[in-house]
Design a protein around this motif. Structure first.
Motif, short mmCIF file in Angstrom:
data_model
loop_
_atom_site.label_atom_id
_atom_site.label_comp_id
_atom_site.label_asym_id
_atom_site.label_seq_id
_atom_site.Cartn_x
_atom_site.Cartn_y
_atom_site.Cartn_z
N SER A 3 0.82 -1.23 0.10
CA SER A 3 -0.08 -0.08 0.15
C SER A 3 0.85 1.28 -0.02
O SER A 3 0.62 2.16 -0.75
CB SER A 3 -1.09 0.15 1.24
N ALA A 4 1.89 1.21 0.91
CA ALA A 4 2.87 2.35 0.81
C ALA A 4 3.81 2.46 -0.28
O ALA A 4 3.88 3.76 -1.02
CB ALA A 4 3.67 2.21 2.07
N LEU A 5 3.92 1.49 -0.89
CA LEU A 5 4.67 1.55 -2.11
C LEU A 5 3.81 1.87 -3.16
O LEU A 5 4.32 2.58 -4.29
CB LEU A 5 5.33 0.48 -2.51
N ARG A 6 2.63 1.63 -3.42
CA ARG A 6 1.59 2.13 -4.45
C ARG A 6 1.52 3.46 -4.35
O ARG A 6 1.25 4.30 -5.41
CB ARG A 6 0.35 1.48 -3.91
N ARG A 7 1.68 4.34 -3.33
CA ARG A 7 1.75 5.71 -3.29
C ARG A 7 3.27 6.37 -3.14
O ARG A 7 3.35 7.29 -2.58
CB ARG A 7 0.76 6.06 -2.13
N LEU B 45 1.16 -5.03 -6.59
CA LEU B 45 1.68 -3.63 -6.68
C LEU B 45 1.96 -3.22 -8.07
O LEU B 45 1.31 -2.08 -8.31
CB LEU B 45 3.09 -3.54 -5.95
N SER B 46 2.48 -4.16 -8.87
CA SER B 46 2.50 -3.84 -10.40
C SER B 46 1.07 -3.38 -11.00
O SER B 46 0.92 -2.38 -11.62
CB SER B 46 2.95 -5.09 -11.25
N GLN B 47 0.07 -4.21 -10.53
CA GLN B 47 -1.36 -3.80 -11.16
C GLN B 47 -1.87 -2.58 -10.63
O GLN B 47 -2.71 -1.83 -11.19
CB GLN B 47 -2.21 -5.06 -10.84
N HIS B 48 -1.82 -2.47 -9.31
CA HIS B 48 -2.29 -1.25 -8.69
C HIS B 48 -1.57 -0.05 -9.19
O HIS B 48 -2.41 1.03 -9.46
CB HIS B 48 -1.87 -1.33 -7.07
N ARG B 49 -0.43 -0.07 -9.37
CA ARG B 49 0.36 1.20 -10.00
C ARG B 49 -0.02 1.57 -11.44
O ARG B 49 -0.04 2.40 -12.08
CB ARG B 49 1.75 1.13 -10.03
N LYS B 50 -0.33 0.37 -12.25
CA LYS B 50 -0.64 0.41 -13.65
C LYS B 50 -2.14 1.17 -13.39
O LYS B 50 -2.44 1.82 -14.30
CB LYS B 50 -0.61 -0.97 -14.09
N ASP B 51 -2.97 0.71 -12.78
CA ASP B 51 -4.36 1.12 -12.54
C ASP B 51 -4.20 2.75 -12.20
O ASP B 51 -5.14 3.68 -12.54
CB ASP B 51 -5.14 0.35 -11.60
N ASP B 52 -3.42 2.91 -11.36
CA ASP B 52 -3.17 4.32 -10.90
C ASP B 52 -2.47 5.41 -11.93
O ASP B 52 -2.36 6.76 -11.51
CB ASP B 52 -2.45 4.52 -9.50
#
Length: 580
Positions: free
Chosen positions: A89-93, A117-124
């Motif tokens: 969660s922290a690395l995502r932001r 993390l890869s998918q979350h950052r891609k979505d963001d």
């Protein structure tokens, strides 16, 4: 077998409990290794983020690491502790608003988190920061840990078990009586899959098992329905189980827990906090050992990847590669094995081979994580649909101690707490019901009902946002009375298909010194009937005696959260209100 003596009154810290092991850390607790307290300012720091189960071990290994010089600078490895889900969660932001340095290397418990993390950052719409492939440091399969008597009973009745058997046991109204045992209903312990690797891997395994059935949705719901309560970490369950074992009640607390094999090994040597335990553990082992059962329908393996993050500069990349080579040395891999891990090739050490609680030849069937987008969808479905709903009461201190100002322009302690609580309640599923009590009051009544116990969590969120300080303050007797009254209130409308719980947040301002009164409350909470147990989760948001609040929580089968540092209140309340 003779049980360890328990000469102290219940309200005191138990002499057996290691203070370090029981220092409360939620899923997001962060600790910087003591090895780096004094560092030459000219040295190059290499920050490595690690989850709890290997934090102590990596910290100790980092002390012995003969670091090479990089760019004519010495290298100092700094290990920080952060649960895998919280780190994701922290690395995502981009590690924004975190109190510790941004890591250069992330070693979560499993590659599953790298995929998320890869998918979350891609979505963001953010850049990729983890490598496509990361080398495993050590391995540990996810198992169904079961008290030895229960494991033996199932082995004799049905042989090797899987998630289908967990489903059948959980939905059987007679519970363990199906096998002529008087252990009550089948109770499953699962960690929150959004924060814990064991919970995440168990969810994936159950999902895969469900696809083999005629009604996958019913299967998934059936397994979740047998959950006792969720938790941010395996340590939560294992520490509570240790407490129950000390009372001779291990079989009453939980029937099975999804954990890593390594964590079963730690528990069986009296070390639920996964502290360094070499050459032998000094802690008394439990009376009722756990057996690691490898699901016949398949499981995942926590592979503990070593991922150098994209923002790491070239000098630290060189240092990271050298530290990785050190961790891959034969003598270090052997040390991992001595602590209950398997090495990076999956080979078990002698400590697992020599004991009957583990099977180094397992697991026979191994699952891989799903595609990143499917993994994100599965977690969202768990949060929205599958998680066992709550029937809970939130009790919050609004007295004088909560009016203390917080630095950084954040207002008062109550301002920070109500914002955090409102956000946490808003994140719960639409079907969760959470009532709200506040104390002290202006009319001398013991508490004020701000929202009845039938209120949906989303609406309770709005009520919390409007809370104001009152002029008075509570006292010890009032706190104990409110805890007891709140438990009785939840039990009066006990919901067998929900998690029944009380969360108490107090700012303190008074001492907890009445041993007799504390002992009476603890005896009341401990003596609850298992089929109608209401678990209490306490949050210390001030200097109130932590040991007493911890005893109150643990005597009910709940958990204690230490929010002495107000900065942590947001993450701790999210854990307390989502992991009942």
């Amino acid at each position: 077998m003779n049980r360890p003596a328990r000469p102290q009154p219940a309200w005191r810290p138990h002499p057996r409990r290691n203070p370090r092991a029981l220092a409360v850390t939620a899923a997001a607790a962060i600790v910087v290794s003591g090895a780096i307290a004094l560092v030459n300012a000219t040295c190059l720091d290499l920050v490595v983020a690690s989850p709890n189960e290997k934090f102590d071990l990596l910290s100790d290994i980092a002390k012995t690491y003969p670091a090479q010089t990089v760019d004519r600078k010495c290298v100092v490895v700094k290990i920080i502790k952060k649960a895998s889900g919280a780190a994701e969660s922290a690395l995502r932001r981009d590690w924004a608003d975190e109190p510790t340095p941004r890591p250069h290397v992330w070693s979560p418990a499993a590659t599953s988190w790298l995929l998320l993390l890869s998918q979350h950052r891609k979505d963001d719409g953010r850049d990729e920061i983890v490598p496509r492939v990361a080398q495993s440091l050590m391995r540990s399969p996810t198992v169904i840990a079961m008290p030895q008597q229960m494991a033996n009973a199932l082995d004799q009745a049905i042989g090797k078990i899987g998630w289908e058997d967990v489903y059948e046991l959980g939905r059987a109204p007679e519970g363990w009586a199906r096998y002529q045992k008087r252990w009550g209903p089948f109770k499953l312990g699962k960690t929150n899959p959004t924060t814990s690797t064991s919970g995440l891997h168990a969810l994936i395994s159950v999902y895969n098992a469900a696809q083999r059935t005629d009604a996958p949705g019913k299967f998934l719901q059936g397994v979740e329905s047998s959950v006792v309560h969720y938790a941010p970490s395996v340590e939560t369950f294992l520490s509570n189980l240790q407490q129950a074992d000390e009372r001779g009640a291990a079989l009453d607390y939980v029937s099975a827990i999804a954990v890593e094999e390594k964590q079963v090994y730690d528990y069986n040597r009296g070390n639920p906090g996964s502290l360094i335990c070499a050459p032998t553990c000094k802690y008394p082992p439990p009376i009722e050992k756990l057996v690691a059962l490898y699901p016949k329908d398949g499981t995942l393996v926590a592979d503990h990847p070593y991922a150098v993050l994209a923002w790491t500069d070239s000098a630290r990349r060189e240092a990271a590669s050298d530290f990785q080579r050190y961790l891959e040395r034969t003598e270090i891999q052997t040390r991992f094995q001595l602590e209950g891990f398997r090495d990076q090739r999956g080979q078990a050490g002698e400590v697992l081979k020599q004991q009957p609680f583990y099977d180094p030849s397992e697991p026979k069937t191994r699952w891989e994580p799903p595609d990143p987008s499917d993994l994100v969808d599965l977690l969202q479905r768990w949060s929205d649909e599958l998680r066992k709903p709550a029937h809970a009461l939130f009790v919050i201190d609004v007295g004088r101690s909560m009016a203390a100002p917080i630095g950084g322009g954040n207002g008062t302690k109550l301002d920070l707490a109500r914002r955090a609580a409102a956000d946490a309640l808003q994140d719960l599923a639409p079907k969760d019901v959470v009532g709200l009590w506040t104390f002290p009051t202006t009319d001398r009544s013991p508490y004020r009902e701000a929202a009845p116990l039938t209120t949906l969590a989303g609406k309770t969120s709005a009520v919390v946002s409007s809370l104001q300080n009152v002029g008075g303050s509570s006292d010890e007797a009032s706190l104990y009375a409110i805890v007891r009254a709140s438990v009785e209130q939840v039990r009066a409308s006990f919901a067998t298909d929900r998690i029944n719980a009380v969360v108490v947040l107090t700012g303190g301002g008074f001492d907890l010194l009445d041993a007799a009164a504390a002992g009476d409350l603890i005896a009341f909470l401990r003596g609850q009937r298992e089929e109608q147990r209401v678990r209490v989760f306490t949050v210390a948001y001030g200097p109130t005696s932590k040991d007493v609040l911890r005893q109150i929580a643990e005597s009910s089968g709940g958990w204690f959260y230490d929010a002495t540092d107000p900065v942590n209140i947001g993450e701790l309340l999210r854990n307390a209100l989502s992991n009942f």
